[in-house]
Design a protein around this motif. Structure first.
Motif, PDB file in Angstrom:
ATOM      1  N   THR A  52      -6.017   3.691   4.946  1.00 16.64           N
ATOM      2  CA  THR A  52      -4.823   3.384   5.747  1.00 16.64           C
ATOM      3  C   THR A  52      -3.686   2.877   4.873  1.00 16.64           C
ATOM      4  O   THR A  52      -2.522   3.196   5.126  1.00 16.64           O
ATOM      5  N   THR A  71      -2.156   5.934   3.113  1.00 19.86           N
ATOM      6  CA  THR A  71      -1.392   6.739   4.064  1.00 19.86           C
ATOM      7  C   THR A  71      -0.119   6.013   4.489  1.00 19.86           C
ATOM      8  O   THR A  71       0.936   6.637   4.646  1.00 19.86           O
ATOM      9  N   ALA A  72      -0.184   4.694   4.652  1.00 11.31           N
ATOM     10  CA  ALA A  72       1.019   3.916   4.981  1.00 11.31           C
ATOM     11  C   ALA A  72       2.071   4.064   3.886  1.00 11.31           C
ATOM     12  O   ALA A  72       3.276   4.174   4.184  1.00 11.31           O
ATOM     13  N   VAL A 121       3.792   7.270   4.472  1.00  4.71           N
ATOM     14  CA  VAL A 121       4.731   7.163   5.591  1.00  4.71           C
ATOM     15  C   VAL A 121       6.007   6.469   5.126  1.00  4.71           C
ATOM     16  O   VAL A 121       7.124   6.925   5.416  1.00  4.71           O
ATOM     17  N   SER A 162       1.826   9.016  18.950  1.00  3.88           N
ATOM     18  CA  SER A 162       0.823   9.114  17.896  1.00  3.88           C
ATOM     19  C   SER A 162       0.644  10.553  17.464  1.00  3.88           C
ATOM     20  O   SER A 162       0.916  11.491  18.221  1.00  3.88           O
ATOM     21  N   VAL A 178      -7.323  10.048  10.537  1.00  2.00           N
ATOM     22  CA  VAL A 178      -6.240   9.121  10.245  1.00  2.00           C
ATOM     23  C   VAL A 178      -5.086   9.429  11.200  1.00  2.00           C
ATOM     24  O   VAL A 178      -4.678  10.588  11.326  1.00  2.00           O
ATOM     25  N   LEU A 221      -1.162   8.173  12.852  1.00  4.35           N
ATOM     26  CA  LEU A 221       0.088   7.425  12.792  1.00  4.35           C
ATOM     27  C   LEU A 221       0.438   7.075  14.227  1.00  4.35           C
ATOM     28  O   LEU A 221       0.466   7.953  15.100  1.00  4.35           O
ATOM     29  N   VAL A 256      -0.726   2.756  10.758  1.00  9.41           N
ATOM     30  CA  VAL A 256      -1.648   3.837  10.425  1.00  9.41           C
ATOM     31  C   VAL A 256      -3.056   3.339  10.731  1.00  9.41           C
ATOM     32  O   VAL A 256      -3.417   2.219  10.359  1.00  9.41           O
TER      33      VAL A 256
END
Length: 183
Positions: free
Chosen positions: A27, A30-31, A34, A50, A61, A63, A133
Motif C-alpha cells: 500500500t 502504491t500510495a 498515486v 473506488s 489493491v 484506490l 490505498v
C-alpha cells in the motif's frame, strides 16, 4: 510482488503467503504511485469512489476516495488480511476491542495493517477529501458488518459475498487512464 514462505503467525493466520508487513509495504508503494500522478483520482459526494489498481494472485489493491462523513461502517474482511495507507487527507479508524470502540487518527502517510478477524470502520470526519490505498490478501471474497449493542457487545448484522471493498456502491474494475479510456 515477491512472496516468500512465512509462518502462519507472521501471515496473521490467513491462507496467504503474504505477511501484514508485505501488505503495508504494497500500500505504501502504491500510495507513492498515486502521489506521483500515475493513477487518476476522482471524488463522489454521494458514495466513496473506488477502483481496483492491481489484481494479483495473492492480493488486490484498491484506490478509495472519501468526502466528508463517508464511512465504511463497522466491518471485517472475512478470511483476508488487510492494509491501508492514507495518500492524502485525514481519516479516522474506529477499531472494535472487547473494551469498546477506540478511535485512531490516520493522517497523510500513515499506514496500518489488520489481521483476520479485525473489526473496524473508517470514516472521513473532515471537510477536506481524503484518498487511501487498500490491499487485501487473499483477495476479498466476503465482508461481515457489525453493530455494538447496548451491552457493548459486538453483533454481526449481515455478511455479503464480494470481491469489492465497496460492495454497496458502484466501482470500477478497470483503471482509468489520464486520456479517459480504461485499461
Amino acid at each position: 510482488m515477491t512472496t516468500a514462505p512465512t509462518s502462519a503467525r507472521a501471515r496473521g493466520h490467513a491462507p496467504t503467503p503474504l505477511t501484514l508487513d508485505a501488505l503495508v509495504e504494497l500500500t505504501r508503494d502504491t500510495a507513492a504511485d498515486v502521489r506521483a500522478g500515475l493513477h487518476e483520482v476522482r471524488f463522489d459526494a454521494e458514495n466513496r469512489w473506488s477502483v481496483r489498481l492491481h489484481a494479483h494472485t495473492y492480493a488486490d489493491v484498491w484506490l478509495i476516495t472519501w468526502t466528508e462523513d463517508q464511512s465504511t461502517l463497522l466491518h471485517d474482511h472475512a478470511g483476508s488480511l488487510g492494509a491501508l495507507t492514507v495518500v492524502d487527507g485525514d481519516l479516522t479508524e474506529r477499531v472494535w476491542r472487547p473494551s469498546g470502540l477506540r478511535d485512531r487518527a490516520l493522517a497523510t502517510g500513515r499506514s496500518v495493517g489488520f489481521p483476520v478477524g479485525y473489526v473496524h470502520d473508517v470514516v472521513n470526519t473532515r471537510s477536506a477529501p481524503a484518498v487511501s490505498v487498500h490491499a487485501y490478501s487473499p483477495p476479498l471474497t466476503a465482508m461481515s458488518y457489525y453493530r455494538v449493542d447496548d451491552a457493548g457487545a459486538l453483533r454481526r448484522t449481515h455478511s455479503v459475498l464480494t470481491h469489492d471493498p465497496e460492495p454497496d456502491v458502484p466501482t470500477l474494475d478497470a483503471v482509468p487512464s489520464r486520456t479517459g479510456t480504461t485499461r
